[in-house]
Design a protein around this motif. Sequence first.
Motif, PDB file in Angstrom:
ATOM      1  N   ALA A 131       0.813  -1.213   0.000  1.00 51.77           N
ATOM      2  CA  ALA A 131       0.000   0.000   0.000  1.00 51.77           C
ATOM      3  C   ALA A 131       0.844   1.258   0.000  1.00 51.77           C
ATOM      4  N   GLY A 132       0.361   2.282  -0.731  1.00 50.63           N
ATOM      5  CA  GLY A 132       0.956   3.607  -0.658  1.00 50.63           C
ATOM      6  C   GLY A 132       0.689   4.214   0.704  1.00 50.63           C
ATOM      7  N   ALA A 133       1.299   5.364   0.977  1.00 46.11           N
ATOM      8  CA  ALA A 133       1.257   5.943   2.322  1.00 46.11           C
ATOM      9  C   ALA A 133      -0.163   6.166   2.832  1.00 46.11           C
ATOM     10  N   ASN A 134      -1.040   6.762   2.035  1.00 48.60           N
ATOM     11  CA  ASN A 134      -2.406   7.042   2.489  1.00 48.60           C
ATOM     12  C   ASN A 134      -3.217   5.754   2.644  1.00 48.60           C
ATOM     13  N   ALA A 135      -3.100   4.876   1.658  1.00 49.09           N
ATOM     14  CA  ALA A 135      -3.825   3.603   1.743  1.00 49.09           C
ATOM     15  C   ALA A 135      -3.351   2.800   2.959  1.00 49.09           C
ATOM     16  N   ALA A 136      -2.046   2.840   3.230  1.00 48.93           N
ATOM     17  CA  ALA A 136      -1.502   2.105   4.371  1.00 48.93           C
ATOM     18  C   ALA A 136      -2.111   2.605   5.674  1.00 48.93           C
ATOM     19  N   ASN A 137      -2.307   3.919   5.793  1.00 45.67           N
ATOM     20  CA  ASN A 137      -2.911   4.467   7.007  1.00 45.67           C
ATOM     21  C   ASN A 137      -4.334   3.959   7.198  1.00 45.67           C
ATOM     22  N   CYS A 138      -5.033   3.693   6.099  1.00 45.70           N
ATOM     23  CA  CYS A 138      -6.383   3.137   6.205  1.00 45.70           C
ATOM     24  C   CYS A 138      -6.347   1.708   6.731  1.00 45.70           C
ATOM     25  N   PHE A 139      -5.395   0.925   6.243  1.00 48.94           N
ATOM     26  CA  PHE A 139      -5.299  -0.469   6.682  1.00 48.94           C
ATOM     27  C   PHE A 139      -4.916  -0.574   8.156  1.00 48.94           C
ATOM     28  N   ARG A 140      -4.264   0.451   8.693  1.00 46.72           N
ATOM     29  CA  ARG A 140      -3.923   0.439  10.121  1.00 46.72           C
ATOM     30  C   ARG A 140      -5.174   0.389  10.994  1.00 46.72           C
ATOM     31  N   LEU A 141      -6.295   0.903  10.471  1.00 48.51           N
ATOM     32  CA  LEU A 141      -7.522   0.983  11.255  1.00 48.51           C
ATOM     33  C   LEU A 141      -8.486  -0.159  11.001  1.00 48.51           C
ATOM     34  N   VAL A 142      -8.058  -1.133  10.192  1.00 48.66           N
ATOM     35  CA  VAL A 142      -8.890  -2.308   9.970  1.00 48.66           C
ATOM     36  C   VAL A 142      -8.928  -3.151  11.240  1.00 48.66           C
ATOM     37  N   GLU A 143     -10.100  -3.634  11.571  1.00 54.07           N
ATOM     38  CA  GLU A 143     -10.227  -4.453  12.786  1.00 54.07           C
ATOM     39  C   GLU A 143      -9.335  -5.688  12.684  1.00 54.07           C
ATOM     40  N   GLY A 144      -8.594  -5.970  13.737  1.00 56.41           N
ATOM     41  CA  GLY A 144      -7.683  -7.107  13.750  1.00 56.41           C
ATOM     42  C   GLY A 144      -6.278  -6.780  13.275  1.00 56.41           C
ATOM     43  N   PHE A 145      -6.026  -5.502  12.913  1.00 55.07           N
ATOM     44  CA  PHE A 145      -4.671  -5.118  12.481  1.00 55.07           C
ATOM     45  C   PHE A 145      -3.700  -5.248  13.648  1.00 55.07           C
ATOM     46  N   GLU A 146      -2.545  -5.852  13.366  1.00 49.86           N
ATOM     47  CA  GLU A 146      -1.491  -6.006  14.368  1.00 49.86           C
ATOM     48  C   GLU A 146      -0.233  -5.324  13.858  1.00 49.86           C
ATOM     49  N   ALA A 147       0.246  -4.322  14.591  1.00 49.33           N
ATOM     50  CA  ALA A 147       1.436  -3.584  14.175  1.00 49.33           C
ATOM     51  C   ALA A 147       2.674  -4.467  14.315  1.00 49.33           C
ATOM     52  N   ALA A 148       3.581  -4.360  13.347  1.00 52.23           N
ATOM     53  CA  ALA A 148       4.829  -5.120  13.392  1.00 52.23           C
ATOM     54  C   ALA A 148       5.822  -4.407  14.301  1.00 52.23           C
ATOM     55  N   PRO A 149       6.507  -5.144  15.192  1.00 56.09           N
ATOM     56  CA  PRO A 149       7.475  -4.496  16.090  1.00 56.09           C
ATOM     57  C   PRO A 149       8.543  -3.716  15.336  1.00 56.09           C
ATOM     58  N   GLU A 150       8.994  -4.272  14.191  1.00 53.88           N
ATOM     59  CA  GLU A 150      10.062  -3.613  13.443  1.00 53.88           C
ATOM     60  C   GLU A 150       9.618  -2.300  12.822  1.00 53.88           C
ATOM     61  N   ALA A 151       8.299  -2.090  12.710  1.00 53.31           N
ATOM     62  CA  ALA A 151       7.796  -0.870  12.083  1.00 53.31           C
ATOM     63  C   ALA A 151       8.015   0.350  12.974  1.00 53.31           C
ATOM     64  N   THR A 152       8.316   0.131  14.253  1.00 52.18           N
ATOM     65  CA  THR A 152       8.544   1.261  15.159  1.00 52.18           C
ATOM     66  C   THR A 152       9.957   1.814  15.014  1.00 52.18           C
ATOM     67  N   ASN A 153      10.833   1.080  14.342  1.00 49.00           N
ATOM     68  CA  ASN A 153      12.204   1.539  14.152  1.00 49.00           C
ATOM     69  C   ASN A 153      12.313   2.369  12.881  1.00 49.00           C
ATOM     70  N   ALA A 154      13.433   3.055  12.733  1.00 49.22           N
ATOM     71  CA  ALA A 154      13.668   3.814  11.510  1.00 49.22           C
ATOM     72  C   ALA A 154      13.762   2.844  10.346  1.00 49.22           C
ATOM     73  N   THR A 155      13.066   3.148   9.271  1.00 52.11           N
ATOM     74  CA  THR A 155      13.055   2.258   8.115  1.00 52.11           C
ATOM     75  C   THR A 155      13.472   3.018   6.867  1.00 52.11           C
ATOM     76  N   VAL A 156      13.982   2.271   5.906  1.00 53.27           N
ATOM     77  CA  VAL A 156      14.357   2.834   4.622  1.00 53.27           C
ATOM     78  C   VAL A 156      13.577   2.093   3.547  1.00 53.27           C
ATOM     79  N   GLY A 157      12.795   2.819   2.743  1.00 47.70           N
ATOM     80  CA  GLY A 157      12.039   2.189   1.672  1.00 47.70           C
ATOM     81  C   GLY A 157      10.840   1.408   2.176  1.00 47.70           C
ATOM     82  N   PRO A 158      10.297   0.511   1.352  1.00 48.02           N
ATOM     83  CA  PRO A 158       9.131  -0.288   1.737  1.00 48.02           C
ATOM     84  C   PRO A 158       9.417  -1.132   2.977  1.00 48.02           C
ATOM     85  N   TYR A 159       8.411  -1.289   3.841  1.00 49.69           N
ATOM     86  CA  TYR A 159       8.608  -2.073   5.060  1.00 49.69           C
ATOM     87  C   TYR A 159       7.282  -2.674   5.504  1.00 49.69           C
ATOM     88  N   LYS A 160       7.382  -3.760   6.243  1.00 53.31           N
ATOM     89  CA  LYS A 160       6.181  -4.382   6.801  1.00 53.31           C
ATOM     90  C   LYS A 160       5.732  -3.559   8.000  1.00 53.31           C
TER      91      LYS A 160
END
Length: 498
Positions: A381-410
């Motif tokens: 997902a692109g940045a805006n679409a990704a923000n929508c998926f964050r609010l889907v029921e049952g979404f689980e954030a990936a621990p690695e997503a809290t770190n600094a990332t470069v490029g596409p990431y889970k």
Amino acid sequence: MGFFQTLNESVAEKAALTESQTVARGKRALAEHADWKGRFSKLEAMMESADAAEAKKASVTAQVMSNLSNLMERQKEYYTEATFTSMLGPMAMLTPRVLDIVGVFYPNMIAHLITDIQVMDRSTGEIFVLRPRYGSDAAGVTAGQEMWVNQTDGTYASEYRTASANGGETDGTTTEFAVSGLTAAGGPMRRGSVTLKLAGVAVARDDAHGNMVGKDREGHVITGTVDYDAGDITVEFSAAPAAGKNIMIDAYMDSEEDPALINEVNFDIQAVPVTARAHPLRYTVSAQATLVASAHLDVDVNEVLTNIAAGAIKQERDVALVNMLVAAATHLDTLDFDLADSTVNYRNKRDRFADIELKVNEAQTKIQTVAGRGGVSFIVAGANAANCFRLVEGFEAAPEATNATVGPYKMGAIRNGTVPVICVPISRTLKADDFVIGFRGFQAGDSATVLAEWIPLYFTPLFEAPNLQNKRGLMSLYDMLTNRPEYLVSGKVKGYNA
């Protein structure tokens, strides 16, 4: 030809590679390098994981690291170790560090989540793709058609055969009905398995001695004969059944007596030639900056630049894969999600965004309709679409997503952690409001895309130029190709307003 098509041995060996064999290859790759013992303990632990995906990821990483190490060893043998060390200078000492970096960045590539990675042992080789096909004309399909895409009537893997009698419908006057050669090859049929059905109701059966006996719902007596070897059946009603009724004869073939009656599946495994393409990059650093950093800051510039360059390569690889998905995906208007739709009454913003999961279900249906199988394995997902998926029921954030990332990431996963969502913050092809939903495939060779991997990261010697602007080249060697675009669909979020 037998039950399965005879396959080329070298290709069949690749196709038979199971998940456990893949892990075994990775373990062998680590064991072949005695100096690696204990050095890559994280990879060793991953290979012992109960999570098959994690074990496979570690195995592939170990194999590509082994490729790089073996390449360096061959260069030493070709140039002699003294010449090689002299030629590379600091790079000779940097090689172990490069392996360490690969061991860290490679498992974190998004490729492991969305594509099939097949490791090459040289710059040119073959990958395999799987195309199971029907080998017989039966059950509503014909020989040569691809499985799943073309659906059978549910009797292909069966001895069951059925045929219409006298055109398949009663006319109100005819009393005698017949079927000749219930299969294209005729019988033999199993005794006691022949059934006459009138309007879907069984009204007569064979007595295992060649006689058909029964009575329909109107009380008409039914008699007849069966030739089990030829597959010929004849029945006669004591009075003509009413017009407009479907009339069929079913039976089971005797495949023990004639194995040729067994329908065939041909595993069409295609070996696709691939060449590891060079993806080069070069960096420049001034000699003065190098000296200052080393003398005053105690910073190893070579190591810092190596880390940065590795991050750039990882980003390039991930972006290239995203571009391939976007190009191959079919955009479906039915997947577009309009957040500004005034006809929908939302209680709150979370409800407003959560309904996007309905589009995921729609995507799964579309993939299954076109490909004949599949589901949802990942979302890019692109940045805006990704923000929508964050609010889907049952979404689980990936621990690695809290770190600094470069490029596409889970960034996390939906459906209780089973479907990873990859965020692509910046892309020239995947716009901020767009998303791609894909099915990864059932097994190796059946994926939407394939990554043919050889050398993940390679550095040239440092060139110390007279103008004091030192340069070093690096490259990654791999190829990518689209295998099953029907596994990829895309949609768009409309009316996004954070």
